[in-house]
Design a protein around this motif. Structure first.
Motif, PDB file in Angstrom:
ATOM      1  N   VAL A  76      47.238  31.479  35.110  1.00  0.00           N
ATOM      2  CA  VAL A  76      47.392  32.888  35.469  1.00  0.00           C
ATOM      3  C   VAL A  76      47.361  33.026  36.981  1.00  0.00           C
ATOM      4  O   VAL A  76      46.496  32.441  37.660  1.00  0.00           O
ATOM      5  N   TYR A  77      48.308  33.794  37.510  1.00  0.00           N
ATOM      6  CA  TYR A  77      48.328  34.126  38.939  1.00  0.00           C
ATOM      7  C   TYR A  77      48.521  35.637  39.067  1.00  0.00           C
ATOM      8  O   TYR A  77      49.387  36.219  38.406  1.00  0.00           O
ATOM      9  N   THR A  78      47.703  36.272  39.905  1.00  0.00           N
ATOM     10  CA  THR A  78      47.783  37.729  40.086  1.00  0.00           C
ATOM     11  C   THR A  78      47.927  38.069  41.567  1.00  0.00           C
ATOM     12  O   THR A  78      47.460  37.333  42.449  1.00  0.00           O
ATOM     13  N   ARG A  79      48.553  39.225  41.801  1.00  0.00           N
ATOM     14  CA  ARG A  79      48.713  39.708  43.171  1.00  0.00           C
ATOM     15  C   ARG A  79      48.825  41.238  43.132  1.00  0.00           C
ATOM     16  O   ARG A  79      49.567  41.799  42.329  1.00  0.00           O
ATOM     17  N   MET A  80      48.060  41.895  43.995  1.00  0.00           N
ATOM     18  CA  MET A  80      48.092  43.352  44.081  1.00  0.00           C
ATOM     19  C   MET A  80      49.138  43.778  45.107  1.00  0.00           C
ATOM     20  O   MET A  80      49.290  43.151  46.162  1.00  0.00           O
ATOM     21  N   LYS A  81      49.859  44.869  44.786  1.00  0.00           N
ATOM     22  CA  LYS A  81      50.897  45.367  45.687  1.00  0.00           C
ATOM     23  C   LYS A  81      50.757  46.877  45.835  1.00  0.00           C
ATOM     24  O   LYS A  81      50.460  47.583  44.870  1.00  0.00           O
ATOM     25  N   GLY A  82      50.980  47.362  47.077  1.00  0.00           N
ATOM     26  CA  GLY A  82      50.924  48.793  47.341  1.00  0.00           C
ATOM     27  C   GLY A  82      50.330  49.095  48.703  1.00  0.00           C
ATOM     28  O   GLY A  82      49.539  48.322  49.251  1.00  0.00           O
ATOM     29  N   ILE A  83      50.714  50.230  49.282  1.00  0.00           N
ATOM     30  CA  ILE A  83      50.195  50.705  50.574  1.00  0.00           C
ATOM     31  C   ILE A  83      49.757  52.149  50.401  1.00  0.00           C
ATOM     32  O   ILE A  83      50.417  52.947  49.736  1.00  0.00           O
ATOM     33  N   ALA A  84      48.596  52.484  51.003  1.00  0.00           N
ATOM     34  CA  ALA A  84      48.061  53.840  50.859  1.00  0.00           C
ATOM     35  C   ALA A  84      47.593  54.354  52.214  1.00  0.00           C
ATOM     36  O   ALA A  84      47.182  53.582  53.090  1.00  0.00           O
ATOM     37  N   VAL A  85      47.668  55.673  52.374  1.00  0.00           N
ATOM     38  CA  VAL A  85      47.162  56.352  53.570  1.00  0.00           C
ATOM     39  C   VAL A  85      45.789  56.913  53.250  1.00  0.00           C
ATOM     40  O   VAL A  85      45.626  57.684  52.301  1.00  0.00           O
ATOM     41  N   GLU A 101      44.042  35.709  47.212  1.00  0.00           N
ATOM     42  CA  GLU A 101      44.912  34.641  46.716  1.00  0.00           C
ATOM     43  C   GLU A 101      45.228  34.760  45.234  1.00  0.00           C
ATOM     44  O   GLU A 101      46.052  34.034  44.710  1.00  0.00           O
ATOM     45  N   GLY A 102      44.587  35.661  44.532  1.00  0.00           N
ATOM     46  CA  GLY A 102      44.899  35.869  43.121  1.00  0.00           C
ATOM     47  C   GLY A 102      44.189  34.887  42.217  1.00  0.00           C
ATOM     48  O   GLY A 102      43.483  33.979  42.656  1.00  0.00           O
ATOM     49  N   GLY A 103      44.382  35.070  40.925  1.00  0.00           N
ATOM     50  CA  GLY A 103      43.729  34.251  39.904  1.00  0.00           C
ATOM     51  C   GLY A 103      43.656  35.063  38.627  1.00  0.00           C
ATOM     52  O   GLY A 103      44.350  36.063  38.467  1.00  0.00           O
ATOM     53  N   ASP A 104      42.802  34.618  37.686  1.00  0.00           N
ATOM     54  CA  ASP A 104      42.689  35.375  36.442  1.00  0.00           C
ATOM     55  C   ASP A 104      41.754  36.573  36.580  1.00  0.00           C
ATOM     56  O   ASP A 104      41.566  37.323  35.621  1.00  0.00           O
ATOM     57  N   VAL A 105      41.155  36.752  37.768  1.00  0.00           N
ATOM     58  CA  VAL A 105      40.325  37.929  38.060  1.00  0.00           C
ATOM     59  C   VAL A 105      40.756  38.498  39.406  1.00  0.00           C
ATOM     60  O   VAL A 105      40.851  37.766  40.396  1.00  0.00           O
ATOM     61  N   ILE A 106      41.030  39.793  39.454  1.00  0.00           N
ATOM     62  CA  ILE A 106      41.398  40.451  40.702  1.00  0.00           C
ATOM     63  C   ILE A 106      40.840  41.867  40.676  1.00  0.00           C
ATOM     64  O   ILE A 106      40.697  42.475  39.607  1.00  0.00           O
ATOM     65  N   SER A 107      40.468  42.370  41.844  1.00  0.00           N
ATOM     66  CA  SER A 107      39.905  43.720  41.926  1.00  0.00           C
ATOM     67  C   SER A 107      40.536  44.474  43.078  1.00  0.00           C
ATOM     68  O   SER A 107      41.060  43.878  44.023  1.00  0.00           O
ATOM     69  N   THR A 108      40.470  45.786  42.980  1.00  0.00           N
ATOM     70  CA  THR A 108      40.969  46.644  44.050  1.00  0.00           C
ATOM     71  C   THR A 108      39.921  47.707  44.360  1.00  0.00           C
ATOM     72  O   THR A 108      39.261  48.236  43.456  1.00  0.00           O
ATOM     73  N   ILE A 109      39.730  48.007  45.647  1.00  0.00           N
ATOM     74  CA  ILE A 109      38.736  48.989  46.074  1.00  0.00           C
ATOM     75  C   ILE A 109      39.303  50.398  45.900  1.00  0.00           C
ATOM     76  O   ILE A 109      40.413  50.693  46.343  1.00  0.00           O
ATOM     77  N   LEU A 110      38.523  51.266  45.252  1.00  0.00           N
ATOM     78  CA  LEU A 110      38.923  52.653  45.046  1.00  0.00           C
ATOM     79  C   LEU A 110      38.062  53.635  45.844  1.00  0.00           C
ATOM     80  O   LEU A 110      38.505  54.747  46.127  1.00  0.00           O
ATOM     81  N   ARG A 111      36.838  53.240  46.175  1.00  0.00           N
ATOM     82  CA  ARG A 111      35.954  54.128  46.948  1.00  0.00           C
ATOM     83  C   ARG A 111      34.966  53.265  47.715  1.00  0.00           C
ATOM     84  O   ARG A 111      34.552  52.199  47.229  1.00  0.00           O
ATOM     85  N   ARG A 112      34.569  53.756  48.935  1.00  0.00           N
ATOM     86  CA  ARG A 112      33.656  52.982  49.760  1.00  0.00           C
ATOM     87  C   ARG A 112      32.485  53.841  50.234  1.00  0.00           C
ATOM     88  O   ARG A 112      32.618  55.046  50.467  1.00  0.00           O
ATOM     89  N   ILE A 197      51.204  40.050  37.431  1.00  0.00           N
ATOM     90  CA  ILE A 197      50.513  39.061  36.605  1.00  0.00           C
ATOM     91  C   ILE A 197      51.535  38.050  36.097  1.00  0.00           C
ATOM     92  O   ILE A 197      52.411  38.382  35.296  1.00  0.00           O
ATOM     93  N   ARG A 198      51.410  36.829  36.572  1.00  0.00           N
ATOM     94  CA  ARG A 198      52.300  35.752  36.114  1.00  0.00           C
ATOM     95  C   ARG A 198      51.497  34.807  35.220  1.00  0.00           C
ATOM     96  O   ARG A 198      50.450  34.291  35.627  1.00  0.00           O
ATOM     97  N   ASN A 199      51.999  34.590  34.028  1.00  0.00           N
ATOM     98  CA  ASN A 199      51.282  33.755  33.057  1.00  0.00           C
ATOM     99  C   ASN A 199      52.236  32.711  32.471  1.00  0.00           C
ATOM    100  O   ASN A 199      53.346  33.028  32.046  1.00  0.00           O
ATOM    101  N   SER A 200      51.785  31.479  32.486  1.00  0.00           N
ATOM    102  CA  SER A 200      52.519  30.380  31.845  1.00  0.00           C
ATOM    103  C   SER A 200      51.620  29.779  30.774  1.00  0.00           C
ATOM    104  O   SER A 200      50.413  29.604  30.994  1.00  0.00           O
ATOM    105  N   ILE A 201      52.202  29.471  29.624  1.00  0.00           N
ATOM    106  CA  ILE A 201      51.421  28.930  28.515  1.00  0.00           C
ATOM    107  C   ILE A 201      52.143  27.720  27.946  1.00  0.00           C
ATOM    108  O   ILE A 201      53.375  27.700  27.853  1.00  0.00           O
ATOM    109  N   GLY A 325      35.352  49.786  42.610  1.00  0.00           N
ATOM    110  CA  GLY A 325      36.754  49.535  42.297  1.00  0.00           C
ATOM    111  C   GLY A 325      36.967  49.138  40.851  1.00  0.00           C
ATOM    112  O   GLY A 325      36.054  49.156  40.022  1.00  0.00           O
ATOM    113  N   ILE A 326      38.201  48.765  40.560  1.00  0.00           N
ATOM    114  CA  ILE A 326      38.584  48.260  39.247  1.00  0.00           C
ATOM    115  C   ILE A 326      38.719  46.749  39.335  1.00  0.00           C
ATOM    116  O   ILE A 326      39.427  46.232  40.196  1.00  0.00           O
ATOM    117  N   ARG A 327      38.012  46.062  38.440  1.00  0.00           N
ATOM    118  CA  ARG A 327      38.186  44.617  38.324  1.00  0.00           C
ATOM    119  C   ARG A 327      38.967  44.329  37.051  1.00  0.00           C
ATOM    120  O   ARG A 327      38.622  44.806  35.973  1.00  0.00           O
TER     121      ARG A 327
END
Length: 415
Positions: A76-85, A101-112, A197-201, A325-327
């Motif tokens: 599994v390889y993951t990558r977050m995409k997007g730009i916010a103001v 760098e991605g992996g089977d777990v990724i998170s994004t910050i929603l509030r600080r 999310i890229r997954n190879s099996i 954030g969301i994990r």
């Protein structure tokens, strides 16, 4: 007493003798046709249920004729995409995605929650910490450290910043987080962020390798497709781009609420492949579910802390950030099956053997509820013993009656 003991020994000897001799007896089923409509209906009904179960559930639904593999190799390889103001700041993936760098777990910050300009020094402990409130220096034990506190006590009782009460002074990063933190507004525009999310099996038993991205003719066409598509169960099942808003909605979660507390969501990729067909028919299905406990407010949500260190006027300083954030935990399940003669034979023999249960069940009904006068049991169970041969008739023998004394089993009348 000896007489009772002798009788016991005699009985035990007879029992063991009968058991030993009976052990070598051979039993064979006896065919007996019972003209009973009720029993016949029960027998055929049970037969129908057993045969239907094996044909529909065992062979068609569970595919018991296939050899299966349930532990595939997966990547599994993951990558977050997007730009916010965010206020005057422009945030990209380096600012809000962890890990980058991605992996089977990724998170994004929603509030600080940010504590600016912390430095090593001495300051008042927070009043919510146990044994932190004081009125004099003797209430504070020097070098004592509380498990829930923020640092080591200096032994002094000082005023709690600009307020009227006092707490014990501690050595730590000052100001402490609970006093100096600044709550920033949530990053609600992150609802349009996408996670790739890229997954190879790989099923090594069957030597089949599959991926969740649509095959295209060239790399240029691939990049063009991935930059435009968003996953849709019916229209775009091979697109690996998922909107955070889509994931939250499929997990039955309110995105605004997730921005406040954070949360852990599982992304389940399920591969169920019937390799009797072409491998191109092996497609993944996705499901989403909240993993952290929402009812337990103390442990629900998702957040973590990190710091940005810098030097200010020659003094080491830092900005402490508590990020909500969301994990996303990507969990892959795989099952592949292909026809094999061995499981087919085993399942077929099991089905034929199970049909014999119908006879046992109906025999129990016959002998328990229908055979009140023991008519059927007398005919069903026979003991056949080898008898000595009858001597051949001599010339002096004579016939006492004409005809035959044998009778039909069903009517019991002379032939």
């Amino acid at each position: 007493m000896s007489e009772i003991f002798n009788k016991f020994l005699m009985g035990m000897r007879d029992f063991l003798k009968d058991y030993f001799l009976g052990f070598w007896d051979y039993e064979t089923p006896k065919v007996m046709v019972v003209k009973n409509r009720t029993l016949g209906a029960i027998y055929r009904s049970v037969q129908f249920l057993v045969i239907t179960y094996f044909i529909w559930y065992v062979f068609i639904s569970q595919k018991a004729y296939q050899d299966s593999e349930t532990r595939p190799e997966s990547s599994v390889y993951t990558r977050m995409k997007g730009i916010a103001v965010h206020g005057d700041d422009i945030l990209d993936t380096v600012e809000y995605a962890r890990p980058s760098e991605g992996g089977d777990v990724i998170s994004t910050i929603l509030r600080r929650e940010v504590t600016y300009d912390q430095k090593h020094g001495h300051c008042a402990e927070h009043f919510s910490v146990k044994n932190a409130n004081c009125t004099r220096d003797s209430d504070c034990v020097k070098d004592e450290m509380d498990f829930e506190g923020h640092g080591k006590k200096t032994g002094r009782c000082v005023q709690y910043y600009n307020l009227t009460f006092k707490t014990c002074e501690i050595q730590t990063w000052c100001p402490i987080e609970k006093y100096g933190r600044v709550r920033e507004p949530p990053l609600e525009k992150a609802i349009n962020f996408t996670v790739f999310i890229r997954n190879s099996i790989h099923f090594p038993k069957f030597k089949v390798l599959r991926g969740n991205i649509k095959d295209v003719s060239s790399k240029r066409d691939m990049n063009k497709y991935l930059n435009k598509c968003h996953y849709d169960e019916e229209k775009e099942p091979y697109c690996p781009n998922f909107r955070l808003g889509y994931i939250a909605d499929k997990a039955n979660e309110d995105f605004t609420e997730l921005c406040k507390t954070g949360g852990v969501i599982g992304v389940f990729i399920n591969w169920k492949c019937n390799l009797d067909l072409d491998p191109s028919n092996c497609k993944p299905t996705y499901s989403f579910r909240r993993l952290d406990l929402r009812k337990d407010q103390a442990n629900s949500g998702y957040y973590y802390r990190f710091a940005k260190f810098y030097s200010k006027d020659g003094v080491e300083s830092r900005t402490l950030i508590k990020a909500y954030g969301i994990r996303l935990d990507v969990i892959v399940h795989g099952h592949a099956g292909k026809f094999s003669p061995i499981p087919t034979i085993i399942s077929t023999v099991t089905a034929l053997t199970s049909v014999g249960i119908c006879t046992i069940f109906c025999d129990w009904i016959l002998l328990t509820f229908i055979d009140k006068n023991e008519v059927y049991s007398d005919r069903k169970f026979d003991a056949v013993i080898k008898e000595p041969a009858v001597p051949p008739p001599t010339a002096l023998s004579h016939i006492n009656s004409f005809g035959s004394n044998h009778s039909d089993l069903s009517e019991g009348v002379p032939l």
